[in-house]
Design a protein around this motif. Structure first.
Motif, PDB file in Angstrom:
ATOM      1  N   ASP A  54       0.849  -1.182   0.000  1.00  0.00           N
ATOM      2  CA  ASP A  54       0.000   0.000   0.000  1.00  0.00           C
ATOM      3  C   ASP A  54       0.892   1.241   0.000  1.00  0.00           C
ATOM      4  O   ASP A  54       1.335   1.694   1.043  1.00  0.00           O
ATOM      5  N   LEU A  55       1.176   1.752  -1.190  1.00  0.00           N
ATOM      6  CA  LEU A  55       1.894   3.016  -1.305  1.00  0.00           C
ATOM      7  C   LEU A  55       0.890   4.112  -1.646  1.00  0.00           C
ATOM      8  O   LEU A  55      -0.166   3.850  -2.219  1.00  0.00           O
ATOM      9  N   ASP A  56       1.237   5.330  -1.279  1.00  0.00           N
ATOM     10  CA  ASP A  56       0.353   6.460  -1.516  1.00  0.00           C
ATOM     11  C   ASP A  56       1.087   7.520  -2.318  1.00  0.00           C
ATOM     12  O   ASP A  56       2.138   8.003  -1.901  1.00  0.00           O
ATOM     13  N   SER A  57       0.528   7.876  -3.463  1.00  0.00           N
ATOM     14  CA  SER A  57       1.109   8.940  -4.269  1.00  0.00           C
ATOM     15  C   SER A  57       0.542  10.274  -3.817  1.00  0.00           C
ATOM     16  O   SER A  57      -0.583  10.363  -3.332  1.00  0.00           O
ATOM     17  N   SER A  58       1.352  11.304  -3.964  1.00  0.00           N
ATOM     18  CA  SER A  58       0.897  12.636  -3.596  1.00  0.00           C
ATOM     19  C   SER A  58       1.573  13.670  -4.482  1.00  0.00           C
ATOM     20  O   SER A  58       2.587  13.394  -5.122  1.00  0.00           O
ATOM     21  N   CYS A  59       0.994  14.844  -4.506  1.00  0.00           N
ATOM     22  CA  CYS A  59       1.557  15.979  -5.237  1.00  0.00           C
ATOM     23  C   CYS A  59       1.596  17.158  -4.283  1.00  0.00           C
ATOM     24  O   CYS A  59       0.554  17.575  -3.751  1.00  0.00           O
ATOM     25  N   LEU A  60       2.793  17.694  -4.066  1.00  0.00           N
ATOM     26  CA  LEU A  60       2.978  18.851  -3.204  1.00  0.00           C
ATOM     27  C   LEU A  60       3.182  20.076  -4.095  1.00  0.00           C
ATOM     28  O   LEU A  60       4.017  20.055  -5.004  1.00  0.00           O
ATOM     29  N   LEU A  61       2.423  21.121  -3.842  1.00  0.00           N
ATOM     30  CA  LEU A  61       2.494  22.347  -4.631  1.00  0.00           C
ATOM     31  C   LEU A  61       3.333  23.372  -3.869  1.00  0.00           C
ATOM     32  O   LEU A  61       3.045  23.656  -2.696  1.00  0.00           O
ATOM     33  N   PHE A 118       6.103  15.185  -6.972  1.00  0.00           N
ATOM     34  CA  PHE A 118       5.349  13.935  -6.934  1.00  0.00           C
ATOM     35  C   PHE A 118       6.100  12.936  -6.070  1.00  0.00           C
ATOM     36  O   PHE A 118       7.261  12.611  -6.341  1.00  0.00           O
ATOM     37  N   THR A 119       5.436  12.475  -5.025  1.00  0.00           N
ATOM     38  CA  THR A 119       6.075  11.576  -4.065  1.00  0.00           C
ATOM     39  C   THR A 119       5.257  10.301  -3.889  1.00  0.00           C
ATOM     40  O   THR A 119       4.067  10.260  -4.222  1.00  0.00           O
ATOM     41  N   VAL A 120       5.909   9.290  -3.372  1.00  0.00           N
ATOM     42  CA  VAL A 120       5.247   8.044  -3.010  1.00  0.00           C
ATOM     43  C   VAL A 120       5.738   7.673  -1.614  1.00  0.00           C
ATOM     44  O   VAL A 120       6.942   7.712  -1.339  1.00  0.00           O
ATOM     45  N   CYS A 121       4.812   7.350  -0.727  1.00  0.00           N
ATOM     46  CA  CYS A 121       5.237   6.928   0.607  1.00  0.00           C
ATOM     47  C   CYS A 121       4.313   5.838   1.137  1.00  0.00           C
ATOM     48  O   CYS A 121       3.225   5.610   0.616  1.00  0.00           O
ATOM     49  N   SER A 122       4.797   5.166   2.168  1.00  0.00           N
ATOM     50  CA  SER A 122       4.107   4.004   2.720  1.00  0.00           C
ATOM     51  C   SER A 122       3.419   4.375   4.020  1.00  0.00           C
ATOM     52  O   SER A 122       4.064   4.528   5.051  1.00  0.00           O
ATOM     53  N   PHE A 123       2.114   4.497   3.967  1.00  0.00           N
ATOM     54  CA  PHE A 123       1.330   4.846   5.156  1.00  0.00           C
ATOM     55  C   PHE A 123       1.447   3.761   6.221  1.00  0.00           C
ATOM     56  O   PHE A 123       1.438   4.036   7.414  1.00  0.00           O
TER      57      PHE A 123
END
Length: 199
Positions: A54-61, A118-123
């Protein structure tokens, strides 16, 4: 034809016909790493690989001063200005192709947004030793043309990765940098130190 990026490489982003980009999407994908079988019992029962990642992608502005303006991730599926949206949470990494997608309407981005990280992290805290075939790819969403792809080959005990940064190039266009910087993070905001170091 898509450009295959190496870590740290930057490319200028344009449409295939030379025009400016208007809508893009960042597809992120991954799979559980193959199980490492060891010994008699390992061969009987399968060794240490995870069945689901379960990885989570995100976008930080971020703005030109590197201040965080907004975050799009599984708990906020759209930016406050409506220019960026998230496809939703993939809990397993199963299947081929993009596991999570972040859609960006570049024409609606506020002028003070300089960079999109754009990042990916493991919740859940699963490490990248348990992840295989991680990639990100930027696609022109108006004609489904893949512009650039970055395949992450490094594994390790980290729980997050800054995959790529898309930023204004000063000439009215955009550029993409393949980052691949490991970090420790369970949620998008945990990734800020690695994002700032990569800008």
């Amino acid at each position: 034809m898509a450009v295959s990026l190496t870590k740290g490489q930057r490319i200028s982003l344009t449409k295939s016909n030379g025009g400016g980009l208007t809508k893009v999407r960042m597809g992120l994908g991954w799979d559980p790493a193959p199980a490492k079988k060891s010994g008699f019992f390992g061969s009987l029962f399968g060794g240490g690989g995870a069945d689901e990642i379960d990885l989570d992608s995100s976008c930080l502005l971020l703005d030109t001063q590197k201040n965080l303006l907004d975050v799009v991730w599984f708990r906020q599926l759209q930016s406050r200005d409506g220019s960026i949206s998230h496809s939703g949470d993939n809990l397993t990494g199963a299947g081929d192709g993009d596991d999570e997608v972040i859609f960006v309407d570049l024409t609606r981005l506020p002028a003070n947004v300089q960079s999109l990280a754009f990042t990916v992290c493991s919740f859940r805290g699963q490490t990248f030793n348990e992840v295989g075939n991680a990639f990100c790819r930027l696609v022109d969403d108006t004609n489904d043309t893949e512009l650039a792809r970055y395949n992450l080959t490094e594994q390790g005990a980290h729980t997050g990765v800054v995959m790529a940064i898309v930023s204004r190039d000063g000439n009215g266009g955009w550029q993409m940098k393949a980052v691949g910087a490991p970090s420790q993070g369970a949620i998008a905001n945990d990734m800020m130190p690695a994002v700032l170091a990569a800008l």
